[in-house]
Design an enzyme around this catalytic site. Structure first.
Site, short mmCIF file in Angstrom:
data_model
loop_
_atom_site.label_atom_id
_atom_site.label_comp_id
_atom_site.label_asym_id
_atom_site.label_seq_id
_atom_site.Cartn_x
_atom_site.Cartn_y
_atom_site.Cartn_z
N GLY A 280 0.83 -1.20 0.00
CA GLY A 280 0.00 0.00 0.00
C GLY A 280 0.86 1.24 0.00
O GLY A 280 1.32 1.70 -1.04
N ASN B 217 -11.21 -7.34 -10.78
CA ASN B 217 -11.39 -6.99 -9.38
C ASN B 217 -11.81 -8.23 -8.60
O ASN B 217 -12.76 -8.92 -8.97
CB ASN B 217 -12.46 -5.90 -9.25
CG ASN B 217 -12.56 -5.36 -7.83
OD1 ASN B 217 -13.02 -6.05 -6.93
ND2 ASN B 217 -12.14 -4.12 -7.65
N ALA B 218 -11.09 -8.51 -7.53
CA ALA B 218 -11.32 -9.75 -6.77
C ALA B 218 -12.74 -9.86 -6.25
O ALA B 218 -13.35 -10.94 -6.29
CB ALA B 218 -10.32 -9.83 -5.61
N TYR C 79 -4.87 -14.57 4.44
CA TYR C 79 -3.42 -14.43 4.36
C TYR C 79 -2.90 -13.17 5.05
O TYR C 79 -1.90 -12.59 4.63
CB TYR C 79 -2.90 -14.55 2.93
CG TYR C 79 -1.61 -15.34 2.89
CD1 TYR C 79 -0.60 -15.06 3.81
CD2 TYR C 79 -1.42 -16.39 2.02
CE1 TYR C 79 0.56 -15.80 3.83
CE2 TYR C 79 -0.25 -17.13 2.03
CZ TYR C 79 0.73 -16.82 2.95
OH TYR C 79 1.88 -17.56 2.98
N CYS D 170 15.46 -17.98 3.94
CA CYS D 170 15.06 -19.35 4.28
C CYS D 170 14.57 -19.33 5.72
O CYS D 170 14.93 -18.45 6.49
CB CYS D 170 16.20 -20.34 4.10
SG CYS D 170 17.52 -20.18 5.31
N HIS E 27 -5.54 -4.19 4.06
CA HIS E 27 -5.21 -3.56 5.34
C HIS E 27 -5.47 -2.06 5.31
O HIS E 27 -5.61 -1.44 6.35
CB HIS E 27 -3.74 -3.82 5.68
CG HIS E 27 -2.78 -3.13 4.77
ND1 HIS E 27 -2.41 -3.65 3.54
CD2 HIS E 27 -2.13 -1.94 4.88
CE1 HIS E 27 -1.57 -2.82 2.95
NE2 HIS E 27 -1.39 -1.78 3.73
#
Length: 552
Positions: A49, A238-239, A318, A406, A263
């Site tokens: 963002g 667009n989701a 997520y 890692c 967010h």
């Protein structure tokens, strides 16, 4: 803003500062703004963002000057992207201490934050943007890879071959998703509203192919699933619209998640029902109206994900607070599907495992190749590590300074730090190595909708742990230490700390590395012992972590 300004980190072994600690901070700050690394470098935005590296260009220049002039017994203080003081400290103290986006809890809202930001008093540091240790999309790649590998083990017999994942978001974080899916042999359909971001993931080989229509996308997905072929497909759209449309059509993905910038309802998420250009215009003209549209779209987005979960898809959040926004907007079932940490990652956190990353300050990819091989020799029995490093060598394109990530646990990180310092001392690599991590780690975050969601003892919102983490890392000699608010899930929802330490080949660095790379993951073990996790208690007892109220 300086519209044509390009920043890249210096390379090689020549210093522009008075020591390698200061030089490392300078190079990693500049690396965060490298056009190959940052999402919007001209506005100092790194990722997530509006996550920034410095408050403005004047502050950036002042930080650079301060680092160049900083002595080995001094510490620079940075307040939300602005250098505010240099104090005499000592050689083992951090060279930089950073606080970003911190607000007194009652005032910790996006509205208050934006007002203060507009007044030039603060900035949004995200996690690794304002703490100068972002390494591009690779930084989140292994975490995404491990999450999907855990899903494959738990639900699909150990592989995602012949399975497909529906998700969204191809920004600095979400851009890791398509490659993480294909590295697990699966098929990904990733919805992205910004063509430029999608192109960037194609250019860096994180994404295989991009299309403009849902029909094209599903044809490719269906063929790849049928043939057992690994493939990632980016769909311009667009989701909130695409997820709902797929559900209405009776399409049922095996896995559903999302990594849009939910967010931030104003500067991150793009509402349904308008083009990106229309959204950007509305954002400027009427921010309040924009947030209303954005929030309503997030509710529809989450409703579609809940519907997929009800229909049998494996659905998880997520960590972008999409559920939190939908819940606040009145959708009671927003938390009907779990977050990725309690569902898949917490057992690793109990071992003190988390995202250990390092960058070659030389700028020479050969130095990372040498550290890769040395690390594999150090941990010959860790098959997951070997599989990851080999896959990363083959598939990951470096962005900016060459770097690797890692996941290593308590005890392992200290061994890796000692190894890297020896490589520098022996001249195996051509310049010092900087070691850091994401703030998303086992003992450095309080974030009830992400890392500390559904803690066994109900301690999700306890904010002491990241502060303790930062303090122990500072006194133990980390090169720079940061404390942030609002990263990942947005203002008001998280506190988190970061640390970076330089392996410069000296004996003093040996001691600092051993202390910091023991206490930092140790905080993860301690935090989970305190919350009552048996796995963490076993690790603490086995590895002699001193916890006063734990019976050894």
């Amino acid at each position: 803003m300086t519209s044509s300004r390009i920043v890249r980190a210096p390379r090689g072994s020549e210093l522009s500062c008075k020591g390698w600690a200061q030089e490392a901070a300078l190079r990693m700050l500049m690396n965060n703004l490298d056009p190959d690394v940052a999402e919007d470098p001209q506005n100092l935005i790194v990722y997530g963002g509006t996550g920034k590296a410095a408050r403005n260009w004047q502050c950036f220049d002042a930080i650079v000057r301060s680092l160049q002039e900083l002595n080995d017994d001094e510490t620079l203080l940075v307040q939300s992207g602005k250098p505010v003081a240099v104090f005499r400290s000592h050689r083992d103290a951090p060279r930089v201490l950073i606080a970003n986006s911190m607000l007194v809890p009652h005032w910790a809202t996006w509205e208050n934050f934006r007002e203060l930001e507009q007044a030039g008093l603060t900035m949004y540091g995200q996690m690794t943007a304002g703490s100068w240790i972002y390494i591009g999309t690779q930084g989140i790649l292994q975490g995404t890879y491990e999450t999907l590998a855990a899903i494959a083990r738990q639900h699909f017999g150990g592989s995602l071959r012949g399975r497909w994942t529906l998700t969204a978001g191809l920004g600095g974080m979400g851009g890791a998703q398509p490659l993480a899916v294909t590295m697990n042999d699966g098929v990904a359909l990733v919805v992205e509203v910004d063509r430029q971001r999608m192109q960037r993931r194609l250019d860096t080989r994180y994404l295989d192919v991009a299309v403009d229509t849902l029909e094209e996308a599903m044809t490719l997905v269906d063929e790849a699933v049928r043939d057992g072929k690994a493939l990632s497909v980016g769909l311009l759209g667009n989701a909130a619209e695409v997820f709902g449309e797929l559900y209405k059509r009776g399409v049922r993905p095996d896995i559903v998640t999302d990594q849009t910038s939910a967010h931030d309802p104003l500067e991150g998420y793009v509402p349904a029902g308008m083009s990106l250009e229309q959204a950007l215009e509305l954002r400027q003209r009427d921010p309040e109206e924009y947030v209303k549209h954005s929030t309503a779209s997030m509710v529809e987005h989450v409703k579609a994900m809940v519907a997929f979960a009800d229909a049998g898809s494996i659905v998880f959040d997520y960590g972008n607070n999409l559920r939190g926004v939908a819940k606040a907007a009145g959708y009671d079932r927003a938390f009907a599907y779990p977050g990725f940490v309690p569902a898949y990652i917490r057992p690793l956190f109990c071992e003190g495992k988390g995202p250990f990353r390092w960058a070659a300050l030389s700028g020479d990819p050969a130095d990372i190749a040498k550290t890769d091989e040395a690390l594999l020799e150090l941990f010959p029995e860790d098959q997951a590590l070997h599989r990851w490093i080999r896959a990363a060598q083959e598939r990951v394109q470096f962005q900016g300074l060459p770097a690797r990530i890692c996941w290593l646990g308590y005890g392992e990180r200290a061994k890796a730090g000692a190894l890297f310092n020896k490589l520098v001392r022996d001249g195996v690599v051509s310049a010092p190595i900087v070691i850091g991590r994401d703030h998303l780690d086992c003992g450095s975050v309080a974030s009830p909708n992400r890392e500390t969601e559904a803690m066994r003892d109900g301690s999700d919102a306890i904010g002491d742990w990241p502060i303790l983490n930062a303090m122990i890392n500072a006194v133990n000699g980390a090169t720079w230490v940061s404390v942030h608010h609002g990263g990942g899930v947005g203002i008001g929802y998280s506190l988190h700390a970061g640390m970076v330490i330089v392996a410069d080949g000296t004996a003093e660095a040996d001691h600092r590395l051993e202390r910091v790379l023991t206490s930092d993951p140790g905080m993860g073990v301690v935090r989970h012992v305190d919350a009552g996790y048996d796995e963490a208690i076993a690790v603490a007892q086995e590895r002699n972590v001193h916890i006063p109220m734990l019976k050894q």
